[in-house]
Motif scaffolding. Sequence first.
Motif, PDB file in Angstrom:
ATOM      1  N   LYS A  47       0.832  -1.197   0.000  1.00  0.00           N
ATOM      2  CA  LYS A  47       0.000   0.000   0.000  1.00  0.00           C
ATOM      3  C   LYS A  47       0.869   1.250   0.000  1.00  0.00           C
ATOM      4  CE  LYS A  47      -4.199  -1.743   2.146  1.00  0.00           C
ATOM      5  NZ  LYS A  47      -5.129  -1.615   3.280  1.00  0.00           N
ATOM      6  N   LEU A  48       1.925   1.229   0.781  1.00  0.00           N
ATOM      7  CA  LEU A  48       2.843   2.361   0.820  1.00  0.00           C
ATOM      8  C   LEU A  48       3.490   2.574  -0.540  1.00  0.00           C
ATOM      9  CD1 LEU A  48       4.643   1.876   4.237  1.00  0.00           C
ATOM     10  CD2 LEU A  48       3.079   3.715   3.621  1.00  0.00           C
ATOM     11  N   ARG A  49       3.890   1.500  -1.187  1.00  0.00           N
ATOM     12  CA  ARG A  49       4.521   1.609  -2.509  1.00  0.00           C
ATOM     13  C   ARG A  49       3.564   2.260  -3.501  1.00  0.00           C
ATOM     14  NH1 ARG A  49       5.419  -3.611  -5.840  1.00  0.00           N
ATOM     15  NH2 ARG A  49       3.259  -3.119  -6.229  1.00  0.00           N
ATOM     16  N   ASP A  50       2.286   1.865  -3.456  1.00  0.00           N
ATOM     17  CA  ASP A  50       1.291   2.454  -4.346  1.00  0.00           C
ATOM     18  C   ASP A  50       1.092   3.941  -4.055  1.00  0.00           C
ATOM     19  OD1 ASP A  50       0.953  -0.010  -5.532  1.00  0.00           O
ATOM     20  OD2 ASP A  50      -0.896  -0.486  -4.451  1.00  0.00           O
ATOM     21  N   GLU A  51       1.049   4.298  -2.777  1.00  0.00           N
ATOM     22  CA  GLU A  51       0.873   5.700  -2.408  1.00  0.00           C
ATOM     23  C   GLU A  51       2.098   6.526  -2.807  1.00  0.00           C
ATOM     24  OE1 GLU A  51      -0.406   8.408   1.453  1.00  0.00           O
ATOM     25  OE2 GLU A  51      -0.477   6.230   1.619  1.00  0.00           O
ATOM     26  N   ILE A  52       3.283   5.948  -2.656  1.00  0.00           N
ATOM     27  CA  ILE A  52       4.514   6.630  -3.066  1.00  0.00           C
ATOM     28  C   ILE A  52       4.490   6.884  -4.573  1.00  0.00           C
ATOM     29  CG2 ILE A  52       7.017   6.308  -3.371  1.00  0.00           C
ATOM     30  CD1 ILE A  52       6.952   4.843  -0.609  1.00  0.00           C
ATOM     31  N   ALA A  53       4.081   5.893  -5.338  1.00  0.00           N
ATOM     32  CA  ALA A  53       4.009   6.041  -6.793  1.00  0.00           C
ATOM     33  C   ALA A  53       2.990   7.111  -7.181  1.00  0.00           C
ATOM     34  CB  ALA A  53       3.647   4.705  -7.435  1.00  0.00           C
ATOM     35  N   GLU A  54       1.851   7.117  -6.506  1.00  0.00           N
ATOM     36  CA  GLU A  54       0.809   8.098  -6.810  1.00  0.00           C
ATOM     37  C   GLU A  54       1.287   9.527  -6.518  1.00  0.00           C
ATOM     38  OE1 GLU A  54      -3.535   9.227  -5.045  1.00  0.00           O
ATOM     39  OE2 GLU A  54      -3.122   7.100  -5.362  1.00  0.00           O
TER      40      GLU A  54
END
Length: 65
Positions: A47-54
């Motif tokens: 989830k953190l990786r997705d938020e970082i990418a966003e």
Amino acid sequence: MDEREILKRLEALRSEHRDLDASIDALLFAASVDQLQIARLKKRKLKLRDEIAELGDQLIPDIIA
């Protein structure tokens, strides 16, 4: 959210992501492995990786071709 706030949030998320990675590694090498806890940490890490990418995408201006 302005660029400064995004960069600050990105740094906090990246730090938490690194901490989760270290926690997962420590749990994997522990004498008693709690697979459920490891799975939860990995899910949070994704989830953190997705938020970082966003947030990273918000910093890159749209280019009209």
